[in-house]
Design an enzyme around this catalytic site. Structure first.
Site, mmCIF file in Angstrom:
data_model
loop_
_atom_site.group_PDB
_atom_site.id
_atom_site.type_symbol
_atom_site.label_atom_id
_atom_site.label_comp_id
_atom_site.label_asym_id
_atom_site.label_seq_id
_atom_site.Cartn_x
_atom_site.Cartn_y
_atom_site.Cartn_z
ATOM 1 N N HIS A 176 -4.462 -6.804 5.023
ATOM 2 C CA HIS A 176 -5.709 -5.640 5.491
ATOM 3 C C HIS A 176 -6.607 -5.552 6.314
ATOM 4 O O HIS A 176 -7.516 -5.311 6.670
ATOM 5 C CB HIS A 176 -6.054 -5.070 3.736
ATOM 6 C CG HIS A 176 -5.114 -4.286 3.223
ATOM 7 N ND1 HIS A 176 -4.817 -3.964 1.818
ATOM 8 C CD2 HIS A 176 -4.315 -3.386 3.822
ATOM 9 C CE1 HIS A 176 -4.025 -4.066 1.469
ATOM 10 N NE2 HIS A 176 -3.454 -3.144 1.914
ATOM 11 N N ARG A 202 3.172 -2.432 -6.028
ATOM 12 C CA ARG A 202 3.680 -3.576 -6.482
ATOM 13 C C ARG A 202 2.667 -4.601 -7.497
ATOM 14 O O ARG A 202 2.156 -3.758 -8.289
ATOM 15 C CB ARG A 202 3.050 -4.617 -4.873
ATOM 16 C CG ARG A 202 4.046 -4.407 -4.081
ATOM 17 C CD ARG A 202 3.193 -4.568 -2.656
ATOM 18 N NE ARG A 202 3.179 -3.409 -1.422
ATOM 19 C CZ ARG A 202 2.251 -3.489 -0.556
ATOM 20 N NH1 ARG A 202 1.608 -4.247 -0.239
ATOM 21 N NH2 ARG A 202 1.695 -3.008 0.074
ATOM 22 N N GLY A 261 -5.921 1.819 -1.483
ATOM 23 C CA GLY A 261 -4.562 3.009 -1.897
ATOM 24 C C GLY A 261 -3.650 2.374 -1.984
ATOM 25 O O GLY A 261 -3.279 1.530 -3.220
ATOM 26 N N ASN A 262 -2.205 3.338 -1.278
ATOM 27 C CA ASN A 262 -0.690 2.535 -2.085
ATOM 28 C C ASN A 262 -0.741 1.220 -2.003
ATOM 29 O O ASN A 262 -0.192 0.540 -2.923
ATOM 30 C CB ASN A 262 0.301 3.448 -1.633
ATOM 31 C CG ASN A 262 1.726 3.767 -1.725
ATOM 32 O OD1 ASN A 262 0.950 3.642 -3.077
ATOM 33 N ND2 ASN A 262 2.796 3.700 -1.322
ATOM 34 N N GLU A 290 -7.735 2.277 10.823
ATOM 35 C CA GLU A 290 -7.302 0.968 11.555
ATOM 36 C C GLU A 290 -6.751 1.513 12.426
ATOM 37 O O GLU A 290 -6.659 0.440 13.428
ATOM 38 C CB GLU A 290 -5.822 0.301 10.253
ATOM 39 C CG GLU A 290 -6.359 0.059 9.204
ATOM 40 C CD GLU A 290 -5.654 0.435 7.730
ATOM 41 O OE1 GLU A 290 -5.671 1.233 7.866
ATOM 42 O OE2 GLU A 290 -4.652 -0.959 7.352
ATOM 43 N N GLY A 302 -7.087 5.563 0.569
ATOM 44 C CA GLY A 302 -6.872 6.764 0.185
ATOM 45 C C GLY A 302 -7.538 6.521 -1.796
ATOM 46 O O GLY A 302 -8.344 7.317 -1.436
ATOM 47 N N ASP A 339 2.074 7.396 -7.759
ATOM 48 C CA ASP A 339 0.951 7.657 -7.115
ATOM 49 C C ASP A 339 -0.388 8.663 -7.638
ATOM 50 O O ASP A 339 -0.438 8.683 -8.806
ATOM 51 C CB ASP A 339 1.157 9.543 -6.078
ATOM 52 C CG ASP A 339 0.811 9.884 -5.324
ATOM 53 O OD1 ASP A 339 -0.306 10.608 -6.094
ATOM 54 O OD2 ASP A 339 0.504 9.843 -3.425
ATOM 55 N N MET A 340 -2.052 7.899 -7.721
ATOM 56 C CA MET A 340 -2.773 7.799 -8.209
ATOM 57 C C MET A 340 -3.480 9.569 -9.075
ATOM 58 O O MET A 340 -3.380 9.867 -9.712
ATOM 59 C CB MET A 340 -4.364 7.475 -7.272
ATOM 60 C CG MET A 340 -4.897 7.558 -8.344
ATOM 61 S SD MET A 340 -5.231 6.111 -9.471
ATOM 62 C CE MET A 340 -4.877 4.038 -9.705
ATOM 63 N N ARG A 341 -2.905 10.126 -7.615
ATOM 64 C CA ARG A 341 -3.096 11.595 -8.182
ATOM 65 C C ARG A 341 -2.750 11.936 -9.230
ATOM 66 O O ARG A 341 -2.987 12.854 -10.194
ATOM 67 C CB ARG A 341 -2.967 12.774 -7.183
ATOM 68 C CG ARG A 341 -3.881 12.842 -5.544
ATOM 69 C CD ARG A 341 -4.517 13.682 -4.520
ATOM 70 N NE ARG A 341 -2.888 12.755 -3.831
ATOM 71 C CZ ARG A 341 -2.810 12.976 -2.792
ATOM 72 N NH1 ARG A 341 -2.912 13.437 -2.294
ATOM 73 N NH2 ARG A 341 -1.534 12.040 -1.909
ATOM 74 N N ARG A 389 0.443 -2.772 14.980
ATOM 75 C CA ARG A 389 -0.046 -3.811 13.678
ATOM 76 C C ARG A 389 0.906 -4.307 13.165
ATOM 77 O O ARG A 389 2.585 -3.818 12.935
ATOM 78 C CB ARG A 389 0.050 -2.233 12.985
ATOM 79 C CG ARG A 389 -0.809 -3.078 11.535
ATOM 80 C CD ARG A 389 -0.827 -2.227 10.828
ATOM 81 N NE ARG A 389 -1.187 -3.165 9.464
ATOM 82 C CZ ARG A 389 -1.803 -1.637 8.273
ATOM 83 N NH1 ARG A 389 -1.763 -0.936 8.225
ATOM 84 N NH2 ARG A 389 -2.442 -2.666 7.097
ATOM 85 N N GLY A 441 -9.788 4.805 -2.659
ATOM 86 C CA GLY A 441 -11.748 4.296 -2.845
ATOM 87 C C GLY A 441 -12.176 5.714 -2.172
ATOM 88 O O GLY A 441 -13.162 5.914 -2.970
ATOM 89 N N ASN A 469 2.720 1.601 14.023
ATOM 90 C CA ASN A 469 2.546 0.837 13.045
ATOM 91 C C ASN A 469 3.872 1.239 12.187
ATOM 92 O O ASN A 469 4.233 2.423 11.043
ATOM 93 C CB ASN A 469 1.228 1.293 11.788
ATOM 94 C CG ASN A 469 1.429 0.732 10.808
ATOM 95 O OD1 ASN A 469 1.993 -0.107 10.315
ATOM 96 N ND2 ASN A 469 0.240 1.312 9.742
HETATM 97 P P1 ADP Z 1 -1.408 3.288 2.340
HETATM 98 O O1 ADP Z 1 -1.400 2.332 1.652
HETATM 99 O O2 ADP Z 1 -0.075 3.968 2.058
HETATM 100 O O3 ADP Z 1 -1.543 3.684 3.446
HETATM 101 P P2 ADP Z 1 -3.079 5.950 1.046
HETATM 102 O O4 ADP Z 1 -4.526 4.643 2.209
HETATM 103 O O5 ADP Z 1 -2.802 7.037 2.368
HETATM 104 O O6 ADP Z 1 -2.216 4.569 1.163
HETATM 105 O O7 ADP Z 1 -3.988 5.785 -0.278
HETATM 106 C C1 ADP Z 1 -2.497 6.244 -0.779
HETATM 107 C C2 ADP Z 1 -3.281 6.824 -2.368
HETATM 108 O O8 ADP Z 1 -4.467 7.104 -2.226
HETATM 109 C C3 ADP Z 1 -2.228 7.538 -3.694
HETATM 110 O O9 ADP Z 1 -2.045 7.017 -4.640
HETATM 111 C C4 ADP Z 1 -2.990 8.385 -3.553
HETATM 112 O O10 ADP Z 1 -2.351 9.091 -5.245
HETATM 113 C C5 ADP Z 1 -4.260 8.327 -3.632
HETATM 114 N N1 ADP Z 1 -4.789 9.500 -3.455
HETATM 115 C C6 ADP Z 1 -5.559 10.048 -2.369
HETATM 116 N N2 ADP Z 1 -6.214 10.548 -2.276
HETATM 117 C C7 ADP Z 1 -6.562 11.401 -4.055
HETATM 118 C C8 ADP Z 1 -7.410 11.543 -4.866
HETATM 119 N N3 ADP Z 1 -8.239 12.584 -3.887
HETATM 120 N N4 ADP Z 1 -7.551 11.269 -6.258
HETATM 121 C C9 ADP Z 1 -7.102 10.553 -6.354
HETATM 122 N N5 ADP Z 1 -6.275 9.092 -5.247
HETATM 123 C C10 ADP Z 1 -6.596 9.626 -4.427
#
Ligand code: ADP
Length: 403
Positions: A184, A244, A213-214, A382, A331, A286-288, A96, A333, A10
């Site tokens: 996706h 985005r 995710g991101n 994926e 990530g 980053d959501m975290r 991909r 979800g 990818n």
């Molecule tokens: P990508 O689209 O790059 O594949 P991912 O599916 O890995 O992205 O998702 C990344 C996102 O998931 C980031 O915003 C990250 O903060 C969030 N994330 C991962 N673990 C957690 C968690 N435990 N709580 C909240 N958000 C999370």
């Protein structure tokens, strides 16, 4: 005998994700052997890898020349994989590819003609497609004997109805390929396949999948087929994402260009890389990080993210004529119980009732037994979808060769 191995790639703008699968013949699923990624290609590159399911992850800073482009990044990744699997030779490499245009509705073996068609689609996805193709070229050079397989993020949506394939533009633009493609698709295909196994009745019903995710999008799926998606002509549309902006009034572009004197490239960079959660919070994509930041800007960014998901959920359920299941993946979800709770809050009018205890432990089913529609968390995969395509196209090629 050397076992048949598939390498999945990818290739993003500055990253290369890879995984190695055992694709022994027969009905068995491909088995993951190793997974990893090279980040910051062309900058200060880094490698992360897990070289066998039982071993701990390794992280290594790379020299600039070890990953100055996709070719050297692939060579570096292969070097690391060979330390664990000295005998393994990829007989098929699955890629991909973000854009398959109006015609590619399934994975294909890469030929010169396919490569040219994919190149012709680059103007539709200028930020992603050229990097995907660079990954294919690097793999062709590294494994000249291997079958190269392209798996498209748009393919899952190709059968969606015309009303969800079009914009209200003069007809000539539809004919030129200006359509709502949706992305996706590999993730949605995986989730749909899982659903068929674990909940066949739901698979046959009205399902919304939220890939958060991101990059983030949602898809309305009826009887296993895509009906509508929040992403459109590009992977910029729909939900706000890490960087985005998601759905936006095109008038904003005119304003930025005509009143602020921005160039189109500057507006594009703003929409793709400086907006979304990052732009709204001014803190992080980053959501975290945002969940941990107790400041109004972070709260507002999360509020907008949740609001747009709830709004799209209503629209997608309308496109389906109702809702039998909402599935979270990606990530956010898969991991954020807070975001899932906020999305499902007060949604009993659409049949959703969250079981808070199950949600807190990210169980597979997180709705109550009284919920009219099921709410589920299904981790997406994926890479496995690409490995399956590799296995089946390799088997088809062997069968044709035997005829
Ligand atoms: P990508 O689209 O790059 O594949 P991912 O599916 O890995 O992205 O998702 C990344 C996102 O998931 C980031 O915003 C990250 O903060 C969030 N994330 C991962 N673990 C957690 C968690 N435990 N709580 C909240 N958000 C999370």
């Amino acid at each position: 005998m050397v076992r048949p191995v598939a390498l999945t790639l990818n290739a993003g703008s500055s990253s290369l994700k890879f995984s190695l699968y055992d694709i022994a013949q027969g009905p068995a699923e491909p088995t993951l052997m190793a997974v990893g990624q090279v980040d910051s290609i062309g900058g200060k590159p880094k490698l992360k890898a897990t070289l066998s399911p039982a071993s701990p992850a390794i992280t290594r800073e790379l020299t600039a020349s070890e990953a100055s482009n996709h070719t050297s990044a692939l060579a570096t990744a292969l070097g690391v994989l060979r330390t664990q699997y000295p005998e393994a030779r990829a007989c098929v490499v699955g890629h991909r590819v973000v854009h398959g245009g109006p015609h590619f509705s399934a994975p294909v073996v890469v030929t010169e003609a396919v490569m040219n068609e994919m190149r012709d689609l680059s103007p539709f996805a200028p930020i992603h497609q050229p990097h995907n193709l660079a990954g294919i070229e690097a793999a062709q050079a590294a494994f000249p004997e291997a079958l190269q397989v392209a798996c498209f993020d748009t393919a899952f949506h190709r059968a969606h109805p015309k009303v969800n394939d079009t914009f209200a533009l003069p007809r000539e633009y539809y004919d030129k390929g200006v359509r709502r493609y949706g992305f996706h698709g590999l993730s949605y295909e995986y989730i749909t396949g899982e659903l068929k196994t674990i909940a066949p009745l739901l698979h046959d019903g009205r399902v919304v999948v939220a890939h958060l995710g991101n990059g983030a999008s949602m898809c309305a799926i009826l009887g296993g087929r895509s009906v509508a998606s929040t992403m459109g002509f590009t992977a910029l549309d729909g939900l706000p994402m890490g960087t985005r902006c998601g759905q936006i009034d095109p008038g904003v572009i005119f304003y930025m260009v005509q009143q602020e004197g921005k160039t189109i490239d500057e507006v594009r960079d703003l929409f793709y890389y400086k907006s979304g959660l990052l732009g709204m919070s001014g803190i992080s994509n980053d959501m975290r990080t945002l969940e941990a930041a107790d400041v109004p800007e972070a709260h507002e960014a999360i509020d907008y993210f949740v609001f747009r998901i709830r709004r799209e959920l209503g629209g997608l359920a309308a496109a389906l004529g109702g809702l039998d299941a909402l599935i979270f993946c990606g990530g956010i979800g898969e991991n954020s119980r807070k975001i899932r709770r906020r999305i499902c809050e007060g949604m009993s009018w659409i049949g959703l009732e969250l079981d808070h205890d199950q949600n807190d432990v990210s169980a597979r089913v997180i709705s109550t037994e009284f919920s009219r529609a099921r709410i589920m968390v299904i981790p997406t995969n994926e890479e496995l979808v690409i490995a399956r395509a590799c296995k089946s196209l390799l088997a088809r090629q062997h069968a044709q060769a035997a005829e």
